[in-house]
Enzyme design. Structure first.
Site, PDB file in Angstrom:
ATOM      1  N   ASP A  91     -19.107  11.751   7.535  1.00  0.00           N
ATOM      2  CA  ASP A  91     -19.572  12.543   8.678  1.00  0.00           C
ATOM      3  C   ASP A  91     -20.637  13.516   8.176  1.00  0.00           C
ATOM      4  OD1 ASP A  91     -18.208  14.578   7.407  1.00  0.00           O
ATOM      5  OD2 ASP A  91     -16.791  14.940   9.016  1.00  0.00           O
ATOM      6  N   ASP A 265     -12.824   6.289  14.422  1.00  0.00           N
ATOM      7  CA  ASP A 265     -12.098   6.983  13.370  1.00  0.00           C
ATOM      8  C   ASP A 265     -11.205   8.008  14.045  1.00  0.00           C
ATOM      9  OD1 ASP A 265     -14.367   9.052  13.868  1.00  0.00           O
ATOM     10  OD2 ASP A 265     -12.920  10.109  12.615  1.00  0.00           O
ATOM     11  N   CYS A 303       5.611  -6.507  12.487  1.00  0.00           N
ATOM     12  CA  CYS A 303       4.642  -5.884  11.586  1.00  0.00           C
ATOM     13  C   CYS A 303       4.794  -6.395  10.159  1.00  0.00           C
ATOM     14  CB  CYS A 303       4.808  -4.366  11.629  1.00  0.00           C
ATOM     15  SG  CYS A 303       3.630  -3.486  10.592  1.00  0.00           S
ATOM     16  N   CYS A 305       3.720  -4.692   7.408  1.00  0.00           N
ATOM     17  CA  CYS A 305       3.537  -3.606   6.430  1.00  0.00           C
ATOM     18  C   CYS A 305       4.781  -3.417   5.558  1.00  0.00           C
ATOM     19  CB  CYS A 305       3.180  -2.310   7.157  1.00  0.00           C
ATOM     20  SG  CYS A 305       4.609  -1.335   7.628  1.00  0.00           S
ATOM     21  N   CYS A 308       7.973  -2.024   7.339  1.00  0.00           N
ATOM     22  CA  CYS A 308       8.672  -2.921   8.262  1.00  0.00           C
ATOM     23  C   CYS A 308       9.284  -4.134   7.573  1.00  0.00           C
ATOM     24  CB  CYS A 308       7.716  -3.375   9.359  1.00  0.00           C
ATOM     25  SG  CYS A 308       7.179  -1.999  10.396  1.00  0.00           S
ATOM     26  N   HIS A 334       2.350   2.066   7.701  1.00  0.00           N
ATOM     27  CA  HIS A 334       2.677   1.346   8.934  1.00  0.00           C
ATOM     28  C   HIS A 334       1.655   1.635  10.037  1.00  0.00           C
ATOM     29  CE1 HIS A 334       4.586  -0.290  12.419  1.00  0.00           C
ATOM     30  NE2 HIS A 334       4.366   0.882  13.002  1.00  0.00           N
TER      31      HIS A 334
HETATM   32 ZN    ZN Z   1       4.912  -1.724   9.875  1.00  0.00          ZN
END
Ligand code: ZN
Length: 364
Positions: A91, A265, A303, A305, A308, A334
């Site tokens: 930025d 973002d 999910c 990740c 999970c 996550h």
């Molecule tokens: Zn997850």
């Protein structure tokens, strides 16, 4: 050769495309995790890449004060410093100098201020902001602008926007063309459609590699945010990327993608991850809540990740209640994975001509 951008498919106002930078290719629409102080909080660089993110955001204001842009340049640039081989957008410092610094004085030249860390004196001007972003090695440089306060009188919004447009011209002139690097202008104009249009036309007249929509999601409400996107996008070139700054919740992203935005973002997925809040395909939830204490189910069965695939809601609840560092790490991973997958699913919906039916929460 600047940042490459190719629109691959369009569905209504929404489009999916491909950005080509000095540090790889990014599929759009894309979400950029915020790495304020040369780190996405609670994440390793490898962990961020594992979520699927291929671009992160760095903050000029924070990095110029600590550790310093010249120091990062001497150490090989921001990519090497934070061990992030993919793209970086920085930025301009304009937003944070207004929200964090003390004793600010705004003039035509720029913003003189004192550091919130040690009280030292600094000047951020369009030329210095662009120089700092070059020292950091940003693939995407942002023009220096003034973030207009909300609410504000129309005359104040107009004067602020006009100042930002003069600063945009100086930012463009200060930018050094390099292969795979580009500079974006930022549309301002508050909640006034005619000012948004004038700002967009001024920036397009200057000519940027991409166009951001700034000064939104600061209290005007989702309906107005969407209305301002609709008031801006028709005046931006279709062959250049569009970036909605600082937005937002998953539903905000879906609505903005449907209105033609390519890049986002927001600190929300990372900040929320550190306070126990998580988004799932069934909606959002707070892991601090006692109802998760004995739940052996994963946070989101769809999910991919580490939170999970390896853990139960009961375990995540325990870590959150105990204030363990791992709670922040797992929930941030996550949430970033959720945002990245949401963008991927939106890209698929656009390619298949189904984006109008895309609603949250959504089945996998
Ligand atoms: Zn997850």
């Amino acid at each position: 050769m600047t940042i490459g951008f190719e629109v691959l498919a369009a569905d209504g106002m929404a489009r999916t495309g491909r950005l080509t930078t000095a540090h790889g290719v990014i599929e759009t629409p894309t979400f950029m995790p915020v790495g304020t102080a040369a780190t996405v909080k609670a994440m390793t660089a490898e962990g961020v890449a594992a979520t699927g993110a291929r671009i992160v955001l760095g903050n000029t204001y924070h990095l110029m004060l600590r550790p310093g842009a010249e120091r990062i340049a001497a150490l090989g640039g921001l990519h090497k410093f934070m061990n992030w081989p993919h793209a970086i957008l920085t930025d301009s410092g304009g937003f944070q100098v207004m929200s964090l610094a003390s004793l600010r004085t705004i003039s035509e030249e720029g913003v003189a201020f004192r550091s919130h860390l040690d009280g030292s004196k600094h000047l951020l001007s369009p030329e210095r902001s662009v120089e700092i972003q070059r020292l950091l090695g940003a693939d995407f440089t942002m023009a220096f602008d003034e973030c207009t306060p909300f609410p504000a009188e129309r005359a104040q919004v107009e004067a602020s926007m006009e100042l930002s447009m003069r600063w945009a011209e100086r930012s463009r002139a200060a930018f050094t063309e390099r292969p795979g690097h580009g500079i974006f202008g930022i549309v301002q104009g508050g909640v006034h459609p005619d000012l948004r249009r004038r700002s967009a036309e001024r920036l397009v007249g200057i000519g940027f590699d991409g166009y951001a929509i700034g000064g939104l999601a600061i209290g005007e409400g989702q309906e107005t945010t969407f209305a301002m996107i609709e008031a801006t996008v028709p005046y931006l070139p279709t062959d250049r990327p569009r970036y909605l700054m600082g937005v937002g919740k998953p539903a905000d992203l879906v609505g903005a993608v449907k209105r033609g935005v390519d890049m986002f973002d927001c600190v929300l997925p990372t900040r929320s991850g550190r306070t126990g809040q998580a988004w799932t395909r069934q909606g959002s939830l707070n892991l601090r809540n006692a109802r998760h204490a004995e739940d052996p189910a994963p946070l989101d069965p769809e999910c991919r990740c580490p939170a999970c695939t390896g853990h139960s809601r009961a375990y995540l609840h325990h870590l959150t209640k105990a204030g363990e560092i791992l709670a922040s790490m797992l929930l941030t991973a996550h949430n970033l994975t959720y945002y990245t997958d949401l963008m991927r699913d939106l890209r698929t919906a656009i390619t298949e001509g189904q984006v109008a039916q895309f609603e949250l929460p959504y089945p996998a």
